[in-house]
Design a protein around this motif. Sequence first.
Motif, short mmCIF file in Angstrom:
data_model
loop_
_atom_site.label_atom_id
_atom_site.label_comp_id
_atom_site.label_asym_id
_atom_site.label_seq_id
_atom_site.Cartn_x
_atom_site.Cartn_y
_atom_site.Cartn_z
N LEU A 25 0.82 -1.22 0.00
CA LEU A 25 0.00 0.00 0.00
C LEU A 25 0.85 1.27 0.00
CD1 LEU A 25 -2.92 0.83 -0.12
CD2 LEU A 25 -2.99 0.81 2.37
N HIS A 26 1.98 1.26 0.70
CA HIS A 26 2.82 2.47 0.72
C HIS A 26 3.38 2.78 -0.67
CE1 HIS A 26 6.16 -0.44 1.21
NE2 HIS A 26 6.90 0.53 0.70
N LYS A 27 3.65 1.75 -1.49
CA LYS A 27 4.13 2.00 -2.85
C LYS A 27 3.00 2.54 -3.72
CE LYS A 27 7.69 1.44 -4.28
NZ LYS A 27 8.80 2.42 -4.31
N GLN A 28 1.78 1.99 -3.53
CA GLN A 28 0.64 2.49 -4.28
C GLN A 28 0.42 3.97 -3.98
OE1 GLN A 28 -0.92 0.64 -6.50
NE2 GLN A 28 -2.39 2.19 -7.11
N LYS A 29 0.50 4.35 -2.71
CA LYS A 29 0.36 5.75 -2.31
C LYS A 29 1.45 6.60 -2.94
CE LYS A 29 -0.02 8.78 1.76
NZ LYS A 29 0.32 9.93 1.01
N GLU A 30 2.67 6.10 -2.94
CA GLU A 30 3.80 6.82 -3.53
C GLU A 30 3.56 7.08 -5.02
OE1 GLU A 30 8.26 5.48 -4.76
OE2 GLU A 30 7.68 5.08 -2.68
N TYR A 31 3.12 6.04 -5.75
CA TYR A 31 2.85 6.20 -7.18
C TYR A 31 1.70 7.18 -7.43
CZ TYR A 31 5.63 1.91 -7.71
OH TYR A 31 6.62 0.96 -7.69
N THR A 53 -5.76 11.70 -12.16
CA THR A 53 -4.78 10.79 -11.56
C THR A 53 -5.36 9.38 -11.46
OG1 THR A 53 -3.82 12.61 -10.29
CG2 THR A 53 -3.28 10.39 -9.56
N CYS A 54 -6.63 9.29 -11.11
CA CYS A 54 -7.29 7.98 -10.97
C CYS A 54 -7.35 7.22 -12.30
CB CYS A 54 -8.69 8.14 -10.41
SG CYS A 54 -8.71 8.63 -8.67
N LYS A 55 -7.22 7.93 -13.40
CA LYS A 55 -7.19 7.26 -14.71
C LYS A 55 -5.87 6.53 -14.92
CE LYS A 55 -10.14 10.66 -17.02
NZ LYS A 55 -10.17 11.70 -18.06
N HIS A 56 -4.83 6.95 -14.20
CA HIS A 56 -3.49 6.39 -14.39
C HIS A 56 -3.04 5.48 -13.25
CE1 HIS A 56 -2.73 9.13 -17.75
NE2 HIS A 56 -3.41 10.01 -17.05
N VAL A 57 -3.46 5.81 -12.03
CA VAL A 57 -3.05 5.07 -10.84
C VAL A 57 -4.27 4.87 -9.96
CG1 VAL A 57 -1.50 5.02 -8.84
CG2 VAL A 57 -0.78 6.20 -10.93
N SER A 58 -4.49 3.63 -9.54
CA SER A 58 -5.64 3.35 -8.69
C SER A 58 -5.50 4.07 -7.35
CB SER A 58 -5.74 1.84 -8.45
OG SER A 58 -6.87 1.53 -7.69
N PRO A 59 -6.57 4.76 -6.91
CA PRO A 59 -6.48 5.45 -5.62
C PRO A 59 -6.39 4.46 -4.47
CG PRO A 59 -8.71 5.53 -6.45
CD PRO A 59 -7.87 4.90 -7.52
N PHE A 60 -5.90 4.91 -3.35
CA PHE A 60 -5.69 4.05 -2.20
C PHE A 60 -6.55 4.48 -1.02
CE2 PHE A 60 -2.78 7.51 -2.30
CZ PHE A 60 -2.86 8.03 -1.03
N ILE A 61 -7.34 5.53 -1.20
CA ILE A 61 -8.18 6.05 -0.12
C ILE A 61 -9.51 5.29 -0.12
CG2 ILE A 61 -9.38 8.09 0.75
CD1 ILE A 61 -7.21 9.73 -0.82
N ASP A 62 -9.91 4.76 1.04
CA ASP A 62 -11.19 4.06 1.21
C ASP A 62 -11.33 2.80 0.36
OD1 ASP A 62 -12.03 5.93 3.08
OD2 ASP A 62 -12.94 7.20 1.55
N PRO A 66 -6.40 -2.89 -6.53
CA PRO A 66 -6.13 -4.22 -7.07
C PRO A 66 -4.64 -4.57 -7.07
CG PRO A 66 -7.62 -3.01 -8.53
CD PRO A 66 -7.16 -2.07 -7.46
N HIS A 67 -3.80 -3.56 -7.28
CA HIS A 67 -2.36 -3.84 -7.28
C HIS A 67 -1.86 -4.31 -5.92
CE1 HIS A 67 -1.39 -2.61 -11.32
NE2 HIS A 67 -2.08 -1.50 -11.16
#
Length: 76
Positions: A25-31, A53-62, A66-67
């Motif tokens: 999750l910390h890497k997803q947030k970083e990306y 941004t959500c079109k390029h990287v899946s958000p991590f809030i709430d 999938p990654h």
Amino acid sequence: EKLLMMLEILPPNIGIAYFEGFRPLHKQKEYFDKKFREILITTPDKEQVYQETCKHVSPFIDNVPPHGTGAALDMT
């Protein structure tokens, strides 16, 4: 097995490059944060930046992206 099956039906000049099977999750947030900052440079509206941004990287809030579960496949 599923990736190997996919290779069988792809055209011969198309392949798969596997580089990450699990993303903490910390890497997803970083990306996400990095892409957000990149878009923010040219777009002042933060809601619009978030949507783009959500079109390029899946958000991590709430949610659990999938990654973070190994359940996503990016294609280029």
